[in-house]
Design a protein around this motif. Sequence first.
Motif, PDB file in Angstrom:
ATOM      1  N   PRO A 153       0.817  -1.216   0.000  1.00 24.08           N
ATOM      2  CA  PRO A 153       0.000   0.000   0.000  1.00 24.08           C
ATOM      3  C   PRO A 153       0.854   1.272   0.000  1.00 24.08           C
ATOM      4  O   PRO A 153       0.538   2.235  -0.692  1.00 24.08           O
ATOM      5  N   MET A 154       1.971   1.248   0.734  1.00 24.98           N
ATOM      6  CA  MET A 154       2.856   2.409   0.765  1.00 24.98           C
ATOM      7  C   MET A 154       3.526   2.586  -0.587  1.00 24.98           C
ATOM      8  O   MET A 154       3.634   3.710  -1.102  1.00 24.98           O
ATOM      9  N   VAL A 155       3.964   1.485  -1.218  1.00 28.68           N
ATOM     10  CA  VAL A 155       4.607   1.550  -2.531  1.00 28.68           C
ATOM     11  C   VAL A 155       3.629   2.125  -3.556  1.00 28.68           C
ATOM     12  O   VAL A 155       3.975   3.018  -4.341  1.00 28.68           O
TER      13      VAL A 155
ATOM     14  N   LEU B  82       1.402   9.193  -5.953  1.00 27.70           N
ATOM     15  CA  LEU B  82       1.806  10.582  -5.706  1.00 27.70           C
ATOM     16  C   LEU B  82       2.808  11.050  -6.758  1.00 27.70           C
ATOM     17  O   LEU B  82       2.750  12.198  -7.215  1.00 27.70           O
ATOM     18  N   LYS B  83       3.699  10.158  -7.167  1.00 20.51           N
ATOM     19  CA  LYS B  83       4.675  10.478  -8.218  1.00 20.51           C
ATOM     20  C   LYS B  83       3.948  10.758  -9.519  1.00 20.51           C
ATOM     21  O   LYS B  83       4.268  11.712 -10.246  1.00 20.51           O
ATOM     22  N   ALA B  84       2.916   9.945  -9.839  1.00 20.33           N
ATOM     23  CA  ALA B  84       2.140  10.120 -11.066  1.00 20.33           C
ATOM     24  C   ALA B  84       1.389  11.453 -11.057  1.00 20.33           C
ATOM     25  O   ALA B  84       1.101  12.011 -12.116  1.00 20.33           O
TER      26      ALA B  84
ATOM     27  N   ILE C 145       6.127  13.782  -1.560  1.00 20.80           N
ATOM     28  CA  ILE C 145       5.746  12.363  -1.446  1.00 20.80           C
ATOM     29  C   ILE C 145       6.082  11.853  -0.046  1.00 20.80           C
ATOM     30  O   ILE C 145       5.275  11.182   0.597  1.00 20.80           O
ATOM     31  N   ALA C 146       7.282  12.171   0.417  1.00 23.17           N
ATOM     32  CA  ALA C 146       7.713  11.713   1.743  1.00 23.17           C
ATOM     33  C   ALA C 146       6.771  12.214   2.832  1.00 23.17           C
ATOM     34  O   ALA C 146       6.363  11.449   3.711  1.00 23.17           O
ATOM     35  N   ARG C 147       6.412  13.494   2.766  1.00 24.09           N
ATOM     36  CA  ARG C 147       5.499  14.050   3.773  1.00 24.09           C
ATOM     37  C   ARG C 147       4.140  13.365   3.713  1.00 24.09           C
ATOM     38  O   ARG C 147       3.564  12.998   4.727  1.00 24.09           O
TER      39      ARG C 147
ATOM     40  N   ARG D 102      12.609  10.943   2.624  1.00 24.40           N
ATOM     41  CA  ARG D 102      12.918  11.143   1.197  1.00 24.40           C
ATOM     42  C   ARG D 102      13.773   9.996   0.682  1.00 24.40           C
ATOM     43  O   ARG D 102      13.577   9.532  -0.432  1.00 24.40           O
ATOM     44  N   ALA D 103      14.731   9.563   1.490  1.00 30.59           N
ATOM     45  CA  ALA D 103      15.601   8.451   1.064  1.00 30.59           C
ATOM     46  C   ALA D 103      14.761   7.218   0.746  1.00 30.59           C
ATOM     47  O   ALA D 103      15.028   6.502  -0.219  1.00 30.59           O
ATOM     48  N   HIS D 104      13.729   6.974   1.554  1.00 31.52           N
ATOM     49  CA  HIS D 104      12.863   5.815   1.311  1.00 31.52           C
ATOM     50  C   HIS D 104      12.081   5.991   0.012  1.00 31.52           C
ATOM     51  O   HIS D 104      11.882   5.039  -0.740  1.00 31.52           O
ATOM     52  N   VAL D 105      11.639   7.206  -0.280  1.00 30.88           N
ATOM     53  CA  VAL D 105      10.950   7.480  -1.546  1.00 30.88           C
ATOM     54  C   VAL D 105      11.862   7.111  -2.709  1.00 30.88           C
ATOM     55  O   VAL D 105      11.457   6.401  -3.638  1.00 30.88           O
TER      56      VAL D 105
END
Length: 187
Positions: free
Chosen positions: A145-147, A153-155, A163-165, A171-174
Motif C-alpha cells: 500500500p505504501m509503494v 503521488l509520483k504520477a 511524497i515523503a510528507r 525522502r531516502a525511502h521514496v
Amino acid sequence: MIYGYARVSTTDQSTEIQEKALRDAGAELVRSERVSATSRAGRTELETLLAFMRAGDILLVTRIDRLARSVHDLTSIVAELEKKGSFLRATEQPVDTSSPAGRAFLQMMGVFAELETAIRAERQAEGIAKAKRAGKYKGRPADMPMVERVFNLKAQGLGATEIARAAGITRAHVYRVLARQGGLLAA
C-alpha cells in the motif's frame, strides 16, 4: 513514593511478570510500555514517571536493562533523578543510587548492558551477511500500500519531499522505492 517502571521490547512480550515483581517490592504506581530501550525516544511512560518524581521518591525497575541499554541514556536518567533528589533501585540487582556501592554497581551494569546490545547487533549483522551470501535474505518485504501510494503521488507530479510528507516516510525511502520498482527519479 515508589514508582515502578516495566518495559519490554516487542508487542508479543508481556510486562506482567515485571509489574508483579515491582508491586511485590513496594511500588505504589507501576507504568509499563512496549518499546526498545536503545534510546529514550518514544518512551512516554518513562518520561511521565520522570516528570512526576520528587525529592525522596524512588524509581524501581526489575533490572537495569529494562531502563536503558546505553551508558549514555542510563547516566542521563540517573542524573535527572539525582537533580530531583530521587533514587533508582532494581529488584533483581544490587542497584540503589542512594548508596555509593549501589551507584558503582549501577555504572558497571550500564557498561555490560551496552556491551550486550553491541554484541547482539554484531551477531545479527553477521547472520544477515551469511544469509545474503547464501541467497536466503532479500530484505524486508515491500509494504505494497505504501509503494502504491508513492507511485500514485509520483504520477500526480509530486516531488520526493512532498511524497515523503504525504506518505509519512523519509525522502531516502521514496528514492529507494522508486529505484527498486523502476520508477526512476525525476522526483
